[in-house]
Design a protein around this motif. Structure first.
Motif, short mmCIF file in Angstrom:
data_model
loop_
_atom_site.label_atom_id
_atom_site.label_comp_id
_atom_site.label_asym_id
_atom_site.label_seq_id
_atom_site.Cartn_x
_atom_site.Cartn_y
_atom_site.Cartn_z
N MET A 204 40.20 -27.83 35.85
CA MET A 204 40.16 -26.34 36.34
C MET A 204 38.84 -25.53 35.79
N ILE A 205 38.27 -24.49 36.46
CA ILE A 205 37.46 -23.52 35.71
C ILE A 205 37.94 -22.65 35.06
N ASP A 206 37.68 -22.28 34.14
CA ASP A 206 38.46 -21.01 33.44
C ASP A 206 37.34 -20.03 33.11
N LEU A 207 37.60 -18.66 33.94
CA LEU A 207 36.63 -17.69 33.76
C LEU A 207 36.97 -16.39 32.82
N SER A 208 37.80 -16.80 31.79
CA SER A 208 38.33 -15.83 30.93
C SER A 208 37.30 -15.21 30.07
N HIS A 209 36.20 -15.96 29.47
CA HIS A 209 35.19 -15.34 28.79
C HIS A 209 33.96 -15.13 29.49
N PRO A 210 33.41 -15.79 30.66
CA PRO A 210 32.39 -15.60 31.39
C PRO A 210 31.96 -14.13 31.69
N SER A 211 30.77 -13.82 32.26
CA SER A 211 30.54 -12.49 32.61
C SER A 211 30.97 -12.26 33.90
N GLU A 212 31.10 -11.13 34.47
CA GLU A 212 31.19 -10.72 35.90
C GLU A 212 30.26 -11.29 37.00
N GLN A 213 28.93 -11.40 36.39
CA GLN A 213 28.11 -12.10 37.54
C GLN A 213 28.51 -13.97 37.74
N THR A 214 28.57 -14.37 36.40
CA THR A 214 29.01 -15.64 36.21
C THR A 214 30.44 -15.75 37.22
N PHE A 215 31.34 -15.05 37.13
CA PHE A 215 32.51 -14.89 37.62
C PHE A 215 32.31 -15.16 39.21
N TYR A 216 31.63 -14.26 39.70
CA TYR A 216 31.24 -14.09 41.02
C TYR A 216 30.50 -15.44 41.71
N ASP A 217 29.67 -15.82 40.72
CA ASP A 217 28.67 -16.99 41.02
C ASP A 217 29.58 -18.10 41.09
N VAL A 218 30.48 -18.30 40.37
CA VAL A 218 31.56 -19.57 40.42
C VAL A 218 32.36 -19.44 41.66
N LEU A 219 32.89 -18.24 42.03
CA LEU A 219 33.77 -18.09 43.08
C LEU A 219 32.85 -18.63 44.56
N ALA A 220 31.53 -18.26 44.46
CA ALA A 220 30.71 -18.66 45.77
C ALA A 220 30.43 -20.22 45.42
N THR A 221 30.89 -20.77 44.44
CA THR A 221 30.40 -22.24 44.47
C THR A 221 31.60 -23.30 44.48
N THR A 222 32.54 -22.82 43.80
CA THR A 222 33.68 -23.72 43.69
C THR A 222 34.50 -24.06 45.02
N ASN A 223 34.75 -25.27 45.16
CA ASN A 223 35.86 -25.53 46.22
C ASN A 223 37.31 -25.65 45.63
N LYS A 224 37.82 -25.18 44.53
CA LYS A 224 39.04 -25.47 44.09
C LYS A 224 39.66 -24.03 43.66
N PRO A 225 40.72 -23.77 43.28
CA PRO A 225 41.23 -22.39 42.75
C PRO A 225 40.87 -22.60 41.46
#
Ligand SMILES: [Zn+2]
Length: 394
Positions: A204-225
């Motif tokens: 699982m990818i945890d987005l608790s500490h990454p920045s807002e930009q990283t957060f959205y970049d990950v959501l645009a990339t990941t194929n899992k919740p």
């Protein structure tokens, strides 16, 4: 007779309250409770507590876990940014070693689990389910094979950054405080490859500490919740570690879950100021504690413990923590919120939230707010089990 009539309402009230308490404990104990963030392993390197036995320090041990209805814990593997190439991965493995040692010491009480079916088996076997979360991408030292190795040892989530950015993802802390000196913002191409690799492995990818930009970049990339393993609602406290409404909605759209952090500083927007006044008042003592422990967090913990009554005043009410859970559930749905206490990782938690034995207070508060038993099952552990299964495939 008159006397009896006089006492009847009181008697009824006491009986109803006792029944309500019984019901709460029944609902709480019946639910599977998984907390997605606890730092006891990083502390264990320093204080050497055996959490297989009842402890008077810290927030978690296996005895108190039972009393609090805690069925499983994601143990955070963490080291600071002073660990880098050549040392961070090794340190992470030392912490995993110490979890393995605990499991070897108490094989009848605790077991390592890597997916939802192993988790459910552990609960059925009445064993405490231990999971591993690696908090900070710097521990993979920019190497895919280190991800494989940590996954082999049981890593169920990787927090892409801690407060320090990596060479491939920026952190919320650095975007806030070092914005202009950052060479890039968000996720790089290599960062995207890492996201794909984690997806493929079922980490699982945890987005608790990454920045807002990283957060959205990950959501645009990941194929899992994805998850945010220990964050609160930004709308209630505008701290860079908390998630804005738009982020929460995007997380829900992805099928992800945010696990609410108990740390007073993330729960309460007035905490930081009040805590600074408290620390300033006892500055001389705090400095000498830092000299003793060589660790500011531990020194803070000690200071808070030394002045218990005074530090209690600085803590937010428990109702404010519940407000974060309720706010997120109302905004994005009860399927997308859970519990990620950050116990053993912070100097202060809301009043009445002293250790793992206090989780039933959350169930009681949610029942009072009108949450159903089914909703509570989801918040306490059901949502975690769903998102874990969606990532691991089992
Ligand atoms: Zn953290």
């Amino acid at each position: 007779m008159k006397k009896l009539l006089l006492f009847l309402p009181l008697l009824l009230f006491t009986t109803i309250t006792a029944y309500a308490q019984q019901d709460t404990m029944l609902i709480h104990q019946r639910a599977i409770l998984i907390d997605t963030h606890n730092d006891v392993l990083s502390n264990e390197q320093i204080n050497h507590l055996d959490i297989g036995k009842l402890q008077t320090e810290g927030q978690l041990d296996l005895v108190r876990a039972k009393a609090g209805g805690l069925d499983g814990q994601v143990f955070s593997i963490w080291c600071g940014p002073e660990y880098g190439k050549g040392t961070a991965f090794r340190y992470a493995n030392r912490e995993i070693d110490s979890l393995y040692a605990l499991i070897n010491r108490y094989p009848d009480k605790i077991v390592l689990v890597r997916n939802s079916s192993e988790l459910l088996k552990a609960v059925a076997d009445k064993k405490f389910a231990a999971l591993i979360g690696v908090e900070g991408g710097h521990m993979i030292e920019d190497r895919m094979d280190y991800i494989d190795s940590l996954h082999n040892r049981g890593m169920c989530y990787l927090t892409l950054t801690w407060n320090n950015s990596t060479s491939w993802a920026t952190s919320a802390y650095e975007e806030r405080f070092k914005h202009d000196s950052l060479k890039f913002h968000g996720l790089t191409d290599y960062g995207r490859q890492i996201v794909h690799h984690l997806n493929d492995l079922g980490v699982m990818i945890d987005l608790s500490h990454p920045s807002e930009q990283t957060f959205y970049d990950v959501l645009a990339t990941t194929n899992k919740p994805v998850i945010a393993s220990h964050s609160c609602a930004y709308a209630l406290n505008p701290h860079q570690r908390n998630l804005k409404d738009a982020q929460l909605k995007a997380l829900a759209k992805n099928g992800g879950v945010v696990f609410v952090n108990f740390y007073s500083g993330f729960v309460d927007s007035t905490y930081a100021k009040k805590a600074a006044v408290f620390r300033h008042k006892h500055k001389a003592q705090l400095d000498s504690l830092i000299n003793i422990y060589h660790d500011e967090d531990l020194a803070n913990d000690r200071l808070y413990a030394l002045y218990r009554a005074e530090s209690n005043e600085v803590r937010p009410p428990l109702s404010l923590l519940i407000k974060h859970i309720d706010y997120i559930a109302k905004l994005i749905g009860v399927d997308h919120v859970g519990i990620g206490s950050d116990f053993d990782g912070a100097e202060s938690y809301p009043q009445g939230m002293d250790d793992v034995t206090d989780y039933p207070k959350i169930t009681a508060a949610l029942l009072r707010l009108g949450y159903s038993e089914k909703d509570i099952d989801k918040i306490l552990g059901g949502n975690f089990i769903r998102v874990l299964k969606a990532n691991t495939g089992k």
